[in-house]
Design a protein around this motif. Structure first.
Motif, PDB file in Angstrom:
ATOM      1  N   VAL A   1     -24.633  56.710 -14.941  1.00 20.95           N
ATOM      2  CA  VAL A   1     -23.918  57.649 -14.078  1.00 20.95           C
ATOM      3  C   VAL A   1     -23.910  57.169 -12.629  1.00 20.95           C
ATOM      4  CG1 VAL A   1     -23.826  60.008 -13.206  1.00 20.95           C
ATOM      5  CG2 VAL A   1     -24.436  59.584 -15.603  1.00 20.95           C
ATOM      6  N   PHE A   2     -25.085  56.795 -12.116  1.00 17.11           N
ATOM      7  CA  PHE A   2     -25.187  56.308 -10.741  1.00 17.11           C
ATOM      8  C   PHE A   2     -25.729  54.885 -10.727  1.00 17.11           C
ATOM      9  CE2 PHE A   2     -25.547  60.955 -10.162  1.00 17.11           C
ATOM     10  CZ  PHE A   2     -24.503  61.142  -9.261  1.00 17.11           C
ATOM     11  N   GLU A   3     -25.152  54.044  -9.899  1.00 22.31           N
ATOM     12  CA  GLU A   3     -25.637  52.682  -9.725  1.00 22.31           C
ATOM     13  C   GLU A   3     -27.059  52.715  -9.160  1.00 22.31           C
ATOM     14  OE1 GLU A   3     -24.357  49.632 -10.189  1.00 22.31           O
ATOM     15  OE2 GLU A   3     -22.337  50.151 -10.880  1.00 22.31           O
ATOM     16  N   PRO A   4     -27.914  51.778  -9.569  1.00 26.81           N
ATOM     17  CA  PRO A   4     -29.248  51.691  -8.960  1.00 26.81           C
ATOM     18  C   PRO A   4     -29.139  51.537  -7.443  1.00 26.81           C
ATOM     19  CG  PRO A   4     -29.149  50.359 -10.946  1.00 26.81           C
ATOM     20  CD  PRO A   4     -27.744  50.801 -10.664  1.00 26.81           C
ATOM     21  N   TRP A   5     -30.094  52.112  -6.720  1.00 29.56           N
ATOM     22  CA  TRP A   5     -30.053  52.069  -5.261  1.00 29.56           C
ATOM     23  C   TRP A   5     -31.381  51.528  -4.715  1.00 29.56           C
ATOM     24  CZ3 TRP A   5     -30.733  56.280  -8.326  1.00 29.56           C
ATOM     25  CH2 TRP A   5     -31.895  57.034  -8.136  1.00 29.56           C
ATOM     26  N   GLY A   6     -31.353  51.086  -3.457  1.00 35.93           N
ATOM     27  CA  GLY A   6     -32.560  50.573  -2.815  1.00 35.93           C
ATOM     28  C   GLY A   6     -32.510  49.072  -2.631  1.00 35.93           C
ATOM     29  N   ASP A   7     -33.550  48.548  -2.017  1.00 34.74           N
ATOM     30  CA  ASP A   7     -33.626  47.118  -1.744  1.00 34.74           C
ATOM     31  C   ASP A   7     -33.846  46.322  -3.024  1.00 34.74           C
ATOM     32  OD1 ASP A   7     -33.352  47.616   0.980  1.00 34.74           O
ATOM     33  OD2 ASP A   7     -35.526  47.821   1.267  1.00 34.74           O
TER      34      ASP A   7
ATOM     35  N   GLY B   1     -35.441  44.224  -5.745  1.00 32.97           N
ATOM     36  CA  GLY B   1     -36.837  44.184  -6.166  1.00 32.97           C
ATOM     37  C   GLY B   1     -37.517  45.532  -6.090  1.00 32.97           C
ATOM     38  N   LYS B   2     -36.876  46.504  -5.424  1.00 32.07           N
ATOM     39  CA  LYS B   2     -37.432  47.851  -5.309  1.00 32.07           C
ATOM     40  C   LYS B   2     -36.407  48.909  -5.735  1.00 32.07           C
ATOM     41  CE  LYS B   2     -40.444  46.591  -1.439  1.00 32.07           C
ATOM     42  NZ  LYS B   2     -40.832  46.907  -0.034  1.00 32.07           N
ATOM     43  N   LYS B   3     -35.425  48.478  -6.489  1.00 33.10           N
ATOM     44  CA  LYS B   3     -34.345  49.395  -6.846  1.00 33.10           C
ATOM     45  C   LYS B   3     -34.839  50.553  -7.724  1.00 33.10           C
ATOM     46  CE  LYS B   3     -30.303  46.421  -6.394  1.00 33.10           C
ATOM     47  NZ  LYS B   3     -29.722  47.289  -5.334  1.00 33.10           N
ATOM     48  N   GLU B   4     -34.160  51.686  -7.565  1.00 32.31           N
ATOM     49  CA  GLU B   4     -34.439  52.865  -8.369  1.00 32.31           C
ATOM     50  C   GLU B   4     -33.187  53.233  -9.160  1.00 32.31           C
ATOM     51  OE1 GLU B   4     -36.457  56.107  -6.379  1.00 32.31           O
ATOM     52  OE2 GLU B   4     -37.012  54.761  -4.725  1.00 32.31           O
ATOM     53  N   GLY B   5     -33.411  53.815 -10.314  1.00 31.16           N
ATOM     54  CA  GLY B   5     -32.290  54.229 -11.154  1.00 31.16           C
ATOM     55  C   GLY B   5     -32.578  55.584 -11.786  1.00 31.16           C
ATOM     56  N   VAL B   6     -31.581  56.131 -12.462  1.00 24.38           N
ATOM     57  CA  VAL B   6     -31.753  57.435 -13.088  1.00 24.38           C
ATOM     58  C   VAL B   6     -31.163  57.419 -14.497  1.00 24.38           C
ATOM     59  CG1 VAL B   6     -29.613  58.307 -12.047  1.00 24.38           C
ATOM     60  CG2 VAL B   6     -31.342  59.929 -12.843  1.00 24.38           C
ATOM     61  N   ALA B   7     -31.886  58.053 -15.419  1.00 23.37           N
ATOM     62  CA  ALA B   7     -31.426  58.203 -16.801  1.00 23.37           C
ATOM     63  C   ALA B   7     -31.418  59.692 -17.128  1.00 23.37           C
ATOM     64  CB  ALA B   7     -32.338  57.454 -17.764  1.00 23.37           C
ATOM     65  N   TYR B   8     -30.313  60.155 -17.691  1.00 21.36           N
ATOM     66  CA  TYR B   8     -30.157  61.573 -18.010  1.00 21.36           C
ATOM     67  C   TYR B   8     -30.241  61.788 -19.519  1.00 21.36           C
ATOM     68  CZ  TYR B   8     -28.377  62.129 -13.234  1.00 21.36           C
ATOM     69  OH  TYR B   8     -28.233  62.137 -11.870  1.00 21.36           O
ATOM     70  N   TYR B   9     -30.929  62.867 -19.911  1.00 18.46           N
ATOM     71  CA  TYR B   9     -31.067  63.239 -21.317  1.00 18.46           C
ATOM     72  C   TYR B   9     -30.721  64.725 -21.442  1.00 18.46           C
ATOM     73  CZ  TYR B   9     -33.809  58.968 -21.067  1.00 18.46           C
ATOM     74  OH  TYR B   9     -34.224  57.676 -20.821  1.00 18.46           O
ATOM     75  N   ALA B  10     -29.647  65.028 -22.140  1.00 16.86           N
ATOM     76  CA  ALA B  10     -29.162  66.412 -22.214  1.00 16.86           C
ATOM     77  C   ALA B  10     -29.118  66.894 -23.659  1.00 16.86           C
ATOM     78  CB  ALA B  10     -27.776  66.510 -21.586  1.00 16.86           C
TER      79      ALA B  10
ATOM     80  N   ASP C   1     -27.426  59.152 -20.844  1.00 15.52           N
ATOM     81  CA  ASP C   1     -26.593  58.281 -20.016  1.00 15.52           C
ATOM     82  C   ASP C   1     -27.419  57.734 -18.849  1.00 15.52           C
ATOM     83  OD1 ASP C   1     -24.545  56.994 -18.658  1.00 15.52           O
ATOM     84  OD2 ASP C   1     -23.123  58.633 -18.903  1.00 15.52           O
ATOM     85  N   ASP C   2     -27.505  56.423 -18.743  1.00 17.22           N
ATOM     86  CA  ASP C   2     -28.193  55.803 -17.601  1.00 17.22           C
ATOM     87  C   ASP C   2     -27.217  54.994 -16.747  1.00 17.22           C
ATOM     88  OD1 ASP C   2     -27.710  53.598 -19.186  1.00 17.22           O
ATOM     89  OD2 ASP C   2     -29.809  52.997 -19.405  1.00 17.22           O
TER      90      ASP C   2
ATOM     91  N   GLY D   1     -40.981  51.607 -13.773  1.00 15.44           N
ATOM     92  CA  GLY D   1     -39.602  51.143 -13.883  1.00 15.44           C
ATOM     93  C   GLY D   1     -39.176  50.948 -15.320  1.00 15.44           C
ATOM     94  N   GLY D   2     -38.184  50.089 -15.501  1.00 16.99           N
ATOM     95  CA  GLY D   2     -37.699  49.815 -16.843  1.00 16.99           C
ATOM     96  C   GLY D   2     -36.314  49.207 -16.839  1.00 16.99           C
ATOM     97  N   ASP D   3     -35.850  48.864 -18.018  1.00 13.05           N
ATOM     98  CA  ASP D   3     -34.510  48.296 -18.173  1.00 13.05           C
ATOM     99  C   ASP D   3     -33.506  49.414 -18.402  1.00 13.05           C
ATOM    100  OD1 ASP D   3     -35.238  45.539 -18.001  1.00 13.05           O
ATOM    101  OD2 ASP D   3     -36.097  45.708 -20.008  1.00 13.05           O
ATOM    102  N   THR D   4     -32.373  49.322 -17.720  1.00 10.05           N
ATOM    103  CA  THR D   4     -31.283  50.265 -17.931  1.00 10.05           C
ATOM    104  C   THR D   4     -30.028  49.478 -18.261  1.00 10.05           C
ATOM    105  OG1 THR D   4     -30.375  50.322 -15.679  1.00 10.05           O
ATOM    106  CG2 THR D   4     -32.316  51.685 -16.106  1.00 10.05           C
ATOM    107  N   THR D   5     -29.007  50.175 -18.664  1.00  9.50           N
ATOM    108  CA  THR D   5     -27.737  49.519 -18.967  1.00  9.50           C
ATOM    109  C   THR D   5     -27.197  48.771 -17.757  1.00  9.50           C
ATOM    110  OG1 THR D   5     -27.249  51.276 -20.559  1.00  9.50           O
ATOM    111  CG2 THR D   5     -25.391  49.921 -19.830  1.00  9.50           C
ATOM    112  N   LEU D   6     -27.529  49.260 -16.563  1.00  6.11           N
ATOM    113  CA  LEU D   6     -27.028  48.647 -15.322  1.00  6.11           C
ATOM    114  C   LEU D   6     -28.011  47.647 -14.726  1.00  6.11           C
ATOM    115  CD1 LEU D   6     -25.455  51.808 -13.644  1.00  6.11           C
ATOM    116  CD2 LEU D   6     -24.317  50.038 -14.992  1.00  6.11           C
ATOM    117  N   GLY D   7     -29.088  47.347 -15.448  1.00  6.05           N
ATOM    118  CA  GLY D   7     -30.046  46.356 -14.970  1.00  6.05           C
ATOM    119  C   GLY D   7     -31.446  46.929 -14.828  1.00  6.05           C
ATOM    120  N   LYS D   8     -32.390  46.073 -14.552  1.00  6.40           N
ATOM    121  CA  LYS D   8     -33.796  46.462 -14.431  1.00  6.40           C
ATOM    122  C   LYS D   8     -34.024  47.161 -13.095  1.00  6.40           C
ATOM    123  CE  LYS D   8     -38.477  44.576 -14.948  1.00  6.40           C
ATOM    124  NZ  LYS D   8     -38.774  45.441 -16.101  1.00  6.40           N
ATOM    125  N   VAL D   9     -34.842  48.215 -13.113  1.00  5.40           N
ATOM    126  CA  VAL D   9     -35.177  48.938 -11.891  1.00  5.40           C
ATOM    127  C   VAL D   9     -36.689  49.038 -11.759  1.00  5.40           C
ATOM    128  CG1 VAL D   9     -33.040  50.264 -11.825  1.00  5.40           C
ATOM    129  CG2 VAL D   9     -35.005  51.173 -13.083  1.00  5.40           C
TER     130      VAL D   9
END
Length: 210
Positions: free
Chosen positions: A91-97, A99-108, A88-89, A188-196
């Motif tokens: 869970v949390f919306e990307p954060w940060g400015d 062009g510098k956004k960060e995101g998280v992807a979980y693998y369980a 699941d990528d 970085g990379g592409d996530t379901t919620l956009g590129k980070v």
């Protein structure tokens, strides 16, 4: 305080909240899988982690149309016998400015009956049912990576993978163990919620020792 001034403070708190949380799966025998969001080394609050509402629709591997039922602190789903995986990528919306956004992807993952890794980041047993594991990233073992081992009584220990990306499990008691690892992808990379610009990948594997 205006919303404009408050926004940077909210972003400052977002990263620690995300990094402190993990998604993990628990399963008893061939029963339904329970998918959690929280801090696995801590005792789960009675009604689940305060951030649990962010966990909405993790994707099972293999793909399943089984309904996810929301319980007090976890999502429950009926799955076939064998190891269970979910990612699941969203869970949390990307954060940060911008062009510098960060995101998280979980693998369980729950279970160690299969000696293979199929997700982009996964902690898998070297041999089926064994007590030696390796961290695998995109099909390749990751050397010198930190793994956190959480025992049934919430005792934790950090171990490092060797040159082959593997490590021996330090066991204490019977019960459920949880292994966790994370990788920070500066590319970085592409996530379901956009590129980070930076993608944090977090992997967990749980299993029981009888």
């Amino acid at each position: 305080m205006t919303i404009t001034k408050l926004a940077p403070l909210l972003l400052a708190f977002a990263a620690p909240a995300v990094q402190a949380h993990e998604v993990w799966i628990e399963r008893d025998g061939t029963g339904p899988a329970r998918i959690y969001l929280g801090e696995p080394a801590e005792v789960l609050p009675e009604n689940g982690d305060p951030e649990f509402h962010h966990l909405k629709a993790p994707k099972l591997l293999p793909t399943s149309t089984a309904a996810l039922t929301r319980k007090a602190g976890y999502l429950e789903v009926a799955v076939p016998a064998g190891d269970v995986r979910a990612h699941d990528d969203t869970v949390f919306e990307p954060w940060g400015d911008e062009g510098k956004k960060e995101g998280v992807a979980y693998y369980a993952r729950a279970g160690r009956s299969e000696a293979r890794a199929v997700m982009p980041l996964e902690i898998a047993p070297v041999s089926a049912g064994g007590d030696r594991f390796h961290l695998v990233r995109d099909g390749k073992p990751v050397a010198d990576a930190e793994i956190t081992v959480i025992s049934p009584d919430k005792w934790t220990k950090s171990v490092k993978t060797d040159a082959q990306g593997s490590f021996a499990l330090p066991t204490r008691d019977k019960g459920r163990y949880l292994l966790t690892a994370s990788q920070k992808d500066e590319a970085g990379g592409d996530t379901t919620l956009g590129k980070v610009a930076v993608l944090h990948r977090v992997a967990t594997t749980s299993f029981t020792i009888d």
